[in-house]
Structure formats: C-alpha cells, structure tokens
Design a protein around this motif. Sequence first.
Motif, PDB file in Angstrom:
ATOM      1  N   GLY A   1      50.874  45.577  34.454  1.00 39.48           N
ATOM      2  CA  GLY A   1      49.660  45.348  33.697  1.00 39.48           C
ATOM      3  C   GLY A   1      49.464  46.383  32.627  1.00 39.48           C
ATOM      4  N   VAL A   2      48.565  46.088  31.735  1.00 37.88           N
ATOM      5  CA  VAL A   2      48.228  47.020  30.685  1.00 37.88           C
ATOM      6  C   VAL A   2      47.094  47.900  31.158  1.00 37.88           C
ATOM      7  N   GLY A   3      46.934  49.059  30.535  1.00 38.96           N
ATOM      8  CA  GLY A   3      45.859  49.974  30.896  1.00 38.96           C
ATOM      9  C   GLY A   3      44.581  49.629  30.181  1.00 38.96           C
ATOM     10  N   ALA A   4      43.504  50.317  30.579  1.00 39.83           N
ATOM     11  CA  ALA A   4      42.212  50.078  29.951  1.00 39.83           C
ATOM     12  C   ALA A   4      42.236  50.432  28.476  1.00 39.83           C
TER      13      ALA A   4
ATOM     14  N   ARG B   1      48.111  41.737  32.201  1.00 38.57           N
ATOM     15  CA  ARG B   1      49.235  40.967  32.742  1.00 38.57           C
ATOM     16  C   ARG B   1      49.081  40.769  34.242  1.00 38.57           C
ATOM     17  N   ARG B   2      48.062  41.362  34.831  1.00 38.91           N
ATOM     18  CA  ARG B   2      47.778  41.116  36.245  1.00 38.91           C
ATOM     19  C   ARG B   2      47.082  39.765  36.381  1.00 38.91           C
ATOM     20  N   PRO B   3      47.201  39.127  37.540  1.00 39.31           N
ATOM     21  CA  PRO B   3      46.558  37.817  37.693  1.00 39.31           C
ATOM     22  C   PRO B   3      45.039  37.926  37.665  1.00 39.31           C
ATOM     23  N   VAL B   4      44.420  36.995  36.956  1.00 43.89           N
ATOM     24  CA  VAL B   4      42.964  36.878  36.905  1.00 43.89           C
ATOM     25  C   VAL B   4      42.568  35.602  37.630  1.00 43.89           C
TER      26      VAL B   4
ATOM     27  N   ASP C   1      44.452  44.856  42.184  1.00 44.59           N
ATOM     28  CA  ASP C   1      45.635  44.004  42.100  1.00 44.59           C
ATOM     29  C   ASP C   1      45.367  42.648  41.469  1.00 44.59           C
ATOM     30  N   VAL C   2      44.277  42.006  41.874  1.00 39.67           N
ATOM     31  CA  VAL C   2      43.894  40.713  41.302  1.00 39.67           C
ATOM     32  C   VAL C   2      42.514  40.894  40.691  1.00 39.67           C
ATOM     33  N   LEU C   3      42.382  40.504  39.432  1.00 38.85           N
ATOM     34  CA  LEU C   3      41.173  40.799  38.664  1.00 38.85           C
ATOM     35  C   LEU C   3      40.282  39.565  38.528  1.00 38.85           C
TER      36      LEU C   3
END
Length: 798
Positions: free
Chosen positions: A770-773, A543-546, A476-478
């Motif tokens: 978010g985007v995928g790998a 687009r996930r929070p870093v 969820d959070v990267l």
Amino acid sequence: MADCVFQIDHGNLRHHRFWQGKLSEADLLSTADKVQADAWELQRDTGIAAIGLDGTLYDQVLDTVQWLGVIPARFKGLSGLQRYFAMARGAPGRPALDMTKLMDTNYHFLVPELDANFSPEPNYEWLVDKVAKGQAVLGAASAIPIVMGPVTFVCLAKGCPVPTDEAVRRLLPAYTELLRRLAGMRVPEVQMHEPILATSGAGDLRDSFEAAYLELAKAGVPLHLVTYYDDIGSAYPWAVNLPVSSVTLDFLGVPGAAVPNQTLQLIRQHGFPADKRLGAGVVDGRSVWADDGTAVSLVTELLGLGIPHERLVITSSAPLQHLPYDLRLEGGHLPEGLAGRLAFATQKLAEIVSTATAVAVAAADPGSAHGDAPGAVKPQAGAAGAAAGSGEGVAFGQQLDEKLFSRSEAYKTRREAQATFPAFPTTTIGSFPQTAEVRRLRQQLQRGALSRPEYERLITGHIAHCVGVQEALGLDVLVHGESERTDMVEYFGTQLGGMWHTSSGWVQSYGSRCVRPPVVVGDIEYQGPMAVWEYQVAQTYTRRPVKGMLTGPVTILNWSFPRKDISRQQQAMQLALALRKEVAALEEAGCKVVQVDEPALREGLPLKAERWGSYLGWAVDAFRLCTAVAGPATQIVTHLCYSDFNDILPAIDRMDADVLTIENSRSDNAMIRALATAGYRRDIGPGVYDVHSPEVPSVEFIKSRIRSFLDSGILPGRPDRIWVNPDCGLKTRGWPETIAALRNMVQAAAEARAELSEGASSGAGSAAGGVGAEQVCKQQPAEEAVGLAGRSCGGCCR
C-alpha cells in the motif's frame, strides 16, 4: 379516560456538552426537567387523562439500576450523575454496563448485572422527585408513576446465578418501600411495566409473578400491570388475575407480523376479570401509519364481550418512544398522497383521545358502536405515487429461483480464492468520526447551498483523509469512513424507490443517540448505484483492499417503518433484490470485500419462540439473496451487534458470510465461546474494544482480548482468520480518541502476531502492500496525517 406512555429524548438533553465539561449539572437537569414537563403538558392539553411520568436522562433500565441500588462493584466509588453516566458510557478502569436491544425493538438498554450476593441499596430520591414534579405540573390525580416491574428487571439482567424467584424476592423490600412512599404522595396508581410477559418464557415465571405481586399488593397503592410488544399468550389466564387493579394489554403487536396479535382472542376465550380495569392498547405505538378504524373496531368488540365502558382505558399498544415526535415538524416535506395517512407520537395522542371519545359515544348510544373514530383513516394500499401491492413480484419468496439464494462455490473452496492476511488481520467496522464540518457539508447540500459536484469534491477530501489515517496506522483492510452518510439505514432509504425519509422524524436508539427511520411507502426498487462512488474514491488512494459498505435487507426493514398492507417477508425480499444489484455493481467496480451489515437480524425475532423458525427462514434467505450474486473471489463480510445471538447460531451459520464481525467487548466473549462450541469455521472478527465509551483501550488490554480468543477454541490453527476490529462503527467518537484506540489496536495485533512466532515480522502489522499517508496528503508526513484529528487534509488533495 385515556392513558399513555410517552417519552422523547428531545434535543439529546444536551448530554454531549455536559460530558465535555461545557454544561453544568444544574443546567443539564434543568433541561431534562423542561423536556419532561413539555411532554406531560402536551399529553394533558391533548386530552389524556392519566399521564405516565416517563422520561430519563439516558435509559429507563439504568434508572431502575440506580434507584434499586444494585450497582456493580466497579462503580461503587462513584456517586450521582458521575456514577450514572459511568455505568452508561464507562470510565477509566470501569467498563460500561453491557448494551443490548430491548425485546424486539431497535432501542438499546443498559443490561443490569446481578451477582450471587447482590443486595439492593435503594435510593428513591430521583424517582420520588420526578413524581413530585409531575404532580406540580399535572395535579396529583393525573400524574402516574411508572416503574419497571421486578420480574422483567431480573429477566433483563445478566450474570445472576440465583433462581429468578429468589432474585425477585431479594428486590421486593425495595419495591415495597417505594410503593409505600408513593402511596404517601397520594398517587392514584402505579404503573408496573412487565413486558417480559409477552415472551414465550412467561409461563415459567408464574410463581415469581404471583409471589411478587401478592407482596407488592400489600403496599397500599393500586397497581396497574402494563405489558406490550405482543400478546401474552398462555400466560393470560393467570396474569390477568394477579392482585392488581388494572391490566394493560397490547392488541396490535408488531406491524406486518406473520401471526396476528391474539389478545382479543384470548379475552374471547378466557374472559376478563370483573374487578379490574382493562387498558386496551389499540392505538399502534410501533407504526407511523395513522389509525384506519382498527382502534374503534377493537374496542367495539370489547364492549360486545360485556366489558363495561367505565372499566376500559384507551392507550397505545406500546410506549410511544419508538415513534418520531410530531408529524407537523415535517412541514412541507410531506409528499403528496401521504397527508392524513401518517401519525407520529403527538398525533397518536390525538388518536387515543378520539378513540376514547368514540367509545363514550358508543356506550351512550349502542347504535353508533360501529362508526369510525373521529378522523379515522380508511385502509389504503401503498402510498404517494406508488402502486404498492399492485401485483408484480409481491410473492417474492415463492417466485424466485432457488439458485439465487446460494453462492456459486462453498465457503471452503471460495475462501482459498480470496485475499490472504497475516495472523490477526486488522480492520474497522465501517464508519469514522462524523465531524461538525462533515455534517455542515450535508446540510449545505440539502439546502442547495452546495452543488452535487462541489459536495462530492469536498467529501473526497474527507475520504482521502480517512484512508490516509488508516494507511499510516497500518490497518490491513480499509474503509472509506462513511462521511457522506447520516445513518446506515437512512442513507440507503433515501436512494431506494418506495421509501420516504423524514426531515425531523428522530427516534431514540440509545442514550443520546437518535436515528431517522425511513418509511416504506411502496414497492422497493433499485434506482442506481448507492455506495460505488465512495468505494472508487477510497480505492484510488490505496493499494490495500477497501470494503464496499452496505446495510443488509433485514436491518433496513427492521430499522424502518414497514408497510402494513403486505408482509414483512415480502418487503425484505424486495430490499434483497435491490441490494443484490448494488453488490453486483460494487464487484463490477473492482471491489473484492463487500460488507453487508445485519445488526438487526436478532432483534427481529418474534417474542414467541414457536414463531422463530418462520422469521429466521425468510430473514436469512433475504441476506443470501442479497449476497449470493458475489463471485467466489469476493469476500462477503457481515456485522452483528448488541444482541444475544447464542440462540440463533444455526441461522448465523446459514447466512454463509465469509467473515462474521460481532460486538464482543461488553459481553465477555460469550458469543465467541458459543461459536467455538458450535464448531463455527468461517472467519470471525470479535470486537476488541467498546466504541460507545470514550476510554482509549491500552495495547495490553487489547492483546489480552486477542489471547482470550485463542483460549476460547475458536478457529484452532487459523489465527489468520481471527480478525481484530472495534465493536462497532466509530461515528460517535472523536478523531483523537479514534486514532489513539486504533493505533493501540494495530500495535496489539502486531505484538500478538510476534508472540505466535518469534520469526514473524513485527513491523507495520500488515501483509498488504500500500501507499503511505503522504500520498493522500503529499505536504505532510504520515505521523502528521494521523494527527489531523477531525480535519480534512487542508485542501491540497481536493
């Protein structure tokens, strides 16, 4: 005569090759023998007369567990090195011993486990063999066995429901038999290390000590009681009168401590027994700053108090394992202005010898007693090119506006403005595997083989790979993975003004892990963004929070070698002001989750409880000063690990972090239960698996940990604020085990979510978009990106 405790884990004893099956047991032990022999010979050649036979394959406390034979039941089916390293690192179905900090140092030890029915089954082979080897190298008269004392051992253990005096009594037959064997080897004495005497609880241990040493004294070998890390306070009058032949005391304590070490005053007040030798710990074993004449001054005072020269033993104030090995390894790396002002472990040996020489001269000619020791360095503020202590902002604690220490809104209000997540949101603590390729890139940059732009281009590929792995796993959070960082303190120390980093100043942190602590050489100043670039790179791939990743001011200070001319509090505030600017820079760059780690908060506590209030006051203030600049919508995370935090819960609450992540897997939820009992209401991230073990936890195991959090009563009704994460950073693990463990962790969180509500989605386990790998590595599907296992994405995205 001089005496020294000296241990260095030079070259990590090739542990990793042994664990990987690339090195035989015989070769590992041969390397260990050589490392020990080299250290002993160095001391002998420097002029040390009595040489402590220190050295370990992993940890001295674990060595004591091994020879005493107090082995937890889960390891009983193993033997030899297999059992030894299983206790240290874990094995299938056999979780490792808990790991925590030793006293107030940055050294981690393996915590003994003693249940109600424990009974020693001693095996003296390893210890006796070490003594025999030491005697072969040094001669029997100079080789001094070192043994952890029984009272300290019991006090460091966990889970023992029997009283301390009873637990010690059960150990005494094993200790007595060991001492008899050593007496048969004609050792001149045995050092019994009892640092627990330096704690405020030592007064409650008097009966245990007196009963134990009365029994041990019957073994027929002279005992040398050794204490360190602080003065022994109120325990002094009875501790120095235990039935031992020598007592070594720490005369210096913690560099920069608010309260000076009281050992000299205790001797002035109570005297010292006429039938014992006094080991004077007057050479600073915890500071890299060279002796400035303090050692000779202290010994001169002791001579003036009537302690005869022939009953004085000159030594270091603490084991030299807390220092880098040899200043000469720095070569031309030493900045102008520091030459002659620093002393690492090898140089401390010379200081011990020169002090002993000065004492002998003073004893022969009392008129010379106030002269300096040969080579002594005069006190001097600051360091190379720095106007340290010159004035501006030194008294930060008194000069700063109180408003700087508080967030603009209370937690309850600001938390509603921050990102929301599903039940049991998933994240990691920060670092990902440090591969050989990443280390090679850093070395090439340092040597000038890579330009800064080229280095950043290559590191960008590693960040992209790390983000892609996390995306594919569904976290969820990267984080960006910290591939550019050698160490969480060293990395920032190299970028702050007033701090110097060594090239070869390695210090053992635990087992096979060493770090290079920075040296504070002047006023600490912010010199520009330190973690913004890597955050921005990582955030472009998702687009996930870093999280923006910082190390907190107290941890940087406690894991560095501080100045001795101004207080630790002042240095902490300087660090906090510098890091405050970095928090603001991250927020300005768009970062909405900033992690400021303070794993060393607890270990900095003074060993005397009456001094805790002062330390915790300024330590928490430093964290708040650093983080309070963040706006309400920015989530502040902190990480605490590998210490017992139960006794500082009010201070943890006062830190006012939005999310608290903690080491938990080895401590059986003790901290979670304590937080729940205390009514802790902020987000919590208990570690669900042990990152120091190569074992991959199963989905069911992790799910059982998540269920246990709910059972503990923490944050009732708010599973969306119970985070699921590993215990600590993943830099010491390999990519295959990291990916496997995180895959299981994310799946366990998703299944636990589904168990809470049958109607909830049980898909990817993430509410964040978010985007995928595949957007990180467009030529490979997500599963292949997850399987890259230690490589960057092949160059297609660089």
